[in-house]
Design a protein around this motif. Structure first.
Motif, PDB file in Angstrom:
ATOM      1  N   ARG A 156       7.509 -27.871  35.979  1.00  0.00           N
ATOM      2  CA  ARG A 156       7.401 -28.624  34.722  1.00  0.00           C
ATOM      3  C   ARG A 156       8.777 -29.009  34.178  1.00  0.00           C
ATOM      4  O   ARG A 156       8.925 -30.043  33.524  1.00  0.00           O
ATOM      5  CB  ARG A 156       6.636 -27.810  33.674  1.00  0.00           C
ATOM      6  N   SER A 201       9.290 -37.248  38.388  1.00  0.00           N
ATOM      7  CA  SER A 201       9.786 -36.949  37.039  1.00  0.00           C
ATOM      8  C   SER A 201      11.246 -36.520  37.066  1.00  0.00           C
ATOM      9  O   SER A 201      11.782 -36.079  36.052  1.00  0.00           O
ATOM     10  CB  SER A 201       8.932 -35.842  36.409  1.00  0.00           C
ATOM     11  N   ARG A 205      13.627 -35.545  33.736  1.00  0.00           N
ATOM     12  CA  ARG A 205      13.829 -34.095  33.645  1.00  0.00           C
ATOM     13  C   ARG A 205      15.304 -33.729  33.757  1.00  0.00           C
ATOM     14  O   ARG A 205      15.807 -32.859  33.041  1.00  0.00           O
ATOM     15  CB  ARG A 205      13.020 -33.374  34.734  1.00  0.00           C
ATOM     16  N   ARG A 218      17.088 -34.533  30.568  1.00  0.00           N
ATOM     17  CA  ARG A 218      16.888 -33.489  29.561  1.00  0.00           C
ATOM     18  C   ARG A 218      17.746 -32.261  29.867  1.00  0.00           C
ATOM     19  O   ARG A 218      18.276 -31.624  28.961  1.00  0.00           O
ATOM     20  CB  ARG A 218      15.409 -33.117  29.466  1.00  0.00           C
ATOM     21  N   HIS A 272      14.947 -29.659  25.459  1.00  0.00           N
ATOM     22  CA  HIS A 272      13.610 -29.478  26.021  1.00  0.00           C
ATOM     23  C   HIS A 272      12.639 -30.434  25.358  1.00  0.00           C
ATOM     24  O   HIS A 272      12.705 -30.695  24.156  1.00  0.00           O
ATOM     25  CB  HIS A 272      13.141 -28.042  25.810  1.00  0.00           C
ATOM     26  N   HIS A 312       8.857 -33.181  26.400  1.00  0.00           N
ATOM     27  CA  HIS A 312       7.952 -33.732  27.418  1.00  0.00           C
ATOM     28  C   HIS A 312       8.002 -35.247  27.565  1.00  0.00           C
ATOM     29  O   HIS A 312       7.837 -35.747  28.677  1.00  0.00           O
ATOM     30  CB  HIS A 312       6.520 -33.275  27.133  1.00  0.00           C
ATOM     31  N   SER A 342      -1.265 -39.768  27.834  1.00  0.00           N
ATOM     32  CA  SER A 342       0.045 -40.259  28.259  1.00  0.00           C
ATOM     33  C   SER A 342       0.483 -41.526  27.536  1.00  0.00           C
ATOM     34  O   SER A 342       1.652 -41.672  27.190  1.00  0.00           O
ATOM     35  CB  SER A 342       0.041 -40.516  29.767  1.00  0.00           C
TER      36      SER A 342
END
Length: 526
Positions: free
Chosen positions: A93, A320, A324, A327, A333, A335, A417
Motif C-alpha cells: 500500500r 502506483s 507513492r 509521497r 502519507h 492515498h 476512486s
C-alpha cells in the motif's frame, strides 16, 4: 554512578508491550513509542514491535520512518505467516514494491496450506501488478478446499485479467449462486460479453434489486449491470433509467467537491508554472518508463496493448509507483495521487531523488527490455513531477472526444476512486479542469507530452502507431498492429474488450442518448 533508570526501562518486554498498547489506545502515542523502543533495546528483531512502531509513524504522518520500521519487521519474521502477510500488505500500500517482493520470497510461503492466507497473498501479488502469480496463488488456495462467494469473485477476476474469459464467466456465475447479493460479480458478468435475448441476466438482476439494501454499493452495481444488459438488448429507455439510478446511488455515497478540485488544479498550475528546474540531466542506467496518461476510459489500456506489443517494450500495467514515491520523498502519507498537503510540500521536493527512487522500485518490471509502460491515467496530474524527476522519460497522453470519454466515465463504476464520474454536472466540471491542466503542460513544456487522439488510433491505426513509436525513439514493427498477440495480463475495466481487434465502435457511443446528454454537451462546449 549510573543514572537512575526510568520505570519503563527496568520493566520486562511483556510488561512494556502491554503498557505500549494501552498508552497508544489512550492516544498517548509518544509514551507508547518509548515503551516499544525500550523493548527493541533487548529484542531488536521483535517483528510485532516494529510493526506497531510503523503504525504509530503513519498515524503521525511520518511515511519514511514507517517504511523503515516495516522493513525491520519483515527482516525479523521467522514463523508467523499472518504477520508476514500484514507486513506485505502494508508495504504494498505504501509503494515499497521491492520490499514486498522480498517478502513474497519468504520460505514460509511455499509451505503454506491455509486457504485464506494464500488468498491474501494472491491479493498482494495483484496489488503490485503480478496477476499471473496472483492467479497461481488463488489456485493454490482453491486446492486447499477454501471456497466462498468472495473467493470465487476474486478468483474469477484473476481469470479475466489473465485472459481466461470463459472460465471467468463460469466462476462469476457460480459466485452468484452462493450469496444473496453480490453486485460487483453481476456487473463483471454483464461486462464480460455482449448479452443476448437468449442469454442474459435481466430477470436475475431485477429479482436481486428487490432485496438488496437500498443505497448500498451492491445496489449501485446491480443497477450498472442492469444498464449494460438492457443496452445490449436494445432497450435504451430502460437502460438509461437504470444508469441514472446507479449513478444517483454512487453520487450520494461519494459526493464530488467541485470547489476543492478546482483549487487543487489551481495549485498544480501554480507549483509548476515553468519548465525548470529539473532533476538529473544524464540518462540514468537501465530501462526507462513510458508513461501513458489521460482520463479513465479514454483508451489508455488499448494504447498500452499496442505499444506493449513492441519487442523492446514491456507492459507493466497501472502502477502506483510514481505517486507513492512522490509521497515518500515528501514524507507525506496519504492515498490520493495528489492533494493539497502534498502540493504544499512541492517546493522542498528533491526531484532527482524522486527519479532514482521511482526507477529503483519499478525497473524490474521491464523484464530485460529497454522500456516499460507505466499506465496510470491520473498521472496526468503529475506530468510536472515527471518532467523534473525523469526528464528523459516519455509521456504519452491519450486524448478522447470529450463527450465520448465523459459518457464512458458516467457508465462505469469506479467505487470511490472518481467521485466526479457519478454526476453529469460534475463530469463536465472535472473535464474542464483536466483539459486546462493538459493545456498548461503543453504550454510550459512544449514537446514533452505526446498527444495521441483515440479516434486516430482506431481509424488510422498504422499511421498513428508509426508516428507514436517514432516519437518514443523506437523502430516500427508490424507486430504492433496486432495487439491481440500481447499476452500480458490486463487488470482494468477494459480487460475483456481490449483483447478484441481494434475497432471504432467506441466512437460516438453517447449519441444513442444524445437527447438525454444535451446538458452535458452544452456544458462541455461552453
Amino acid at each position: 554512578m549510573d543514572q537512575a533508570k526510568s520505570p519503563h526501562q527496568s520493566a520486562g518486554p511483556a510488561v512494556l508491550w502491554e503498557e505500549a498498547q494501552r498508552l497508544i489506545l489512550e492516544n498517548r502515542v509518544e509514551e507508547g513509542r518509548a515503551r516499544l523502543l525500550a523493548i527493541l533495546e533487548t529484542q531488536p528483531r521483535n517483528a510485532p514491535v516494529h510493526m506497531l512502531l510503523a503504525g504509530t509513524s503513519l498515524a503521525s504522518g511520518k511515511l519514511q520512518r514507517a517504511t523503515a520500521e516495516l522493513r525491520a519487521a519483515a527482516m525479523s519474521i521467522q514463523n508467523d505467516p499472518a504477520l508476514l502477510i500484514q507486513v506485505m500488505q502494508a508495504m504494498s500500500r505504501l509503494g515499497e514494491t521491492n520490499d514486498t517482493r522480498m517478502c513474497l520470497r519468504h520460505p514460509l510461503i511455499p509451505r503454506l496450506q491455509n486457504g485464506p492466507m494464500l488468498t491474501a497473498i494472491g491479493h498482494v501479488y495483484q496489488g503490485i501488478g503480478l496477476n499471473a502469480e496472483a492467479l497461481a496463488m488463488m489456485e493454490r488456495a482453491k486446492r486447499t478446499g477454501y471456497d466462498n462467494a468472495d473467493f470465487r469473485y476474486f478468483h474469477a477476476l484473476q481469470l479475466q485479467f489473465n485472459g481466461r474469459l470463459g472460465e471467468a464467466e463460469a466462476e462469476m456465475e457460480s459466485c452468484l449462486k452462493l450469496g444473496p447479493t453480490f453486485g460487483r460479480a453481476s456487473l463483471s458478468l454483464a461486462r464480460i460479453r455482449k448479452q443476448t435475448a437468449d442469454s442474459n441476466h435481466v430477470a436475475f438482476l431485477q429479482e436481486r434489486l428487490q432485496s438488496v439494501p437500498k443505497g448500498s454499493e451492491d445496489h449501485a452495481a446491480f443497477e450498472f449491470a442492469l444498464y449494460k444488459e438492457y443496452e445490449d438488448l436494445g432497450d435504451l429507455d430502460a437502460a438509461w433509467s437504470a444508469l441514472q439510478r446507479a449513478n444517483a446511488v454512487m453520487a450520494a455515497r461519494v459526493p464530488y467537491d467541485a470547489a476543492s478540485e478546482e483549487k487543487l488544479f489551481d495549485l498544480l498550475i501554480q507549483r509548476f508554472d515553468s519548465d525548470a528546474p529539473r532533476g538529473e540531466t544524464g540518462i540514468p542506467p537501465g530501462p526507462m518508463p513510458i508513461f501513458i496518461v489521460g482520463m479513465p476510459r479514454s483508451g489508455t489500456t488499448l494504447l498500452e496493448r499496442v505499444l506493449g506489443s513492441h519487442s523492446q517494450v514491456a507492459s507493466a500495467g497501472e502502477l502506483s509507483d510514481l505517486p507513492r514515491q512522490l509521497r515518500w520523498v515528501a514524507d507525506r502519507h496519504g492515498h490520493p495521487v495528489v492533494d493539497e498537503d502534498l502540493l504544499n510540500a512541492m517546493p522542498g521536493i528533491d526531484f532527482a531523488l524522486l527519479g532514482r527512487r521511482y526507477l529503483q522500485q519499478s525497473q524490474w518490471r521491464a523484464n530485460g527490455k529497454p522500456f516499460y509502460i507505466d499506465k496510470l491515467p491520473p498521472n496526468f496530474m503529475l506530468i510536472g513531477c515527471i518532467r523534473r524527476a525523469l526528464p528523459h522519460a516519455r509521456v504519452v497522453h491519450m486524448a478522447r472526444d470529450p463527450m465520448d470519454v465523459c459518457f464512458s466515465n458516467y457508465r462505469a463504476m469506479f467505487g470511490d476512486s472518481y467521485a466526479y464520474s457519478y454526476d453529469l454536472d460534475a463530469l463536465s466540471h472535472h473535464y474542464r479542469q483536466y483539459d486546462r491542466l493538459m493545456q498548461h503542460w503543453r504550454e510550459t513544456m512544449p514537446g514533452f507530452v505526446i498527444d495521441v487522439p483515440y479516434s486516430n488510433l482506431v481509424l488510422d491505426t498504422e499511421r498513428t502507431c508509426r508516428e507514436l513509436i517514432a516519437a518514443c525513439g523506437l523502430t516500427f514493427e508490424e507486430g504492433c498492429l496486432d495487439h491481440t498477440r500481447n499476452k500480458a495480463s490486463v487488470a482494468t475495466l477494459s480487460s475483456a474488450q481490449v483483447r478484441q481487434p481494434i475497432h471504432s465502435r467506441g466512437l460516438g457511443e453517447w449519441e444513442k442518448y444524445a437527447q438525454r446528454l444535451q446538458g452535458l454537451r452544452t456544458a462541455l462546449l461552453g
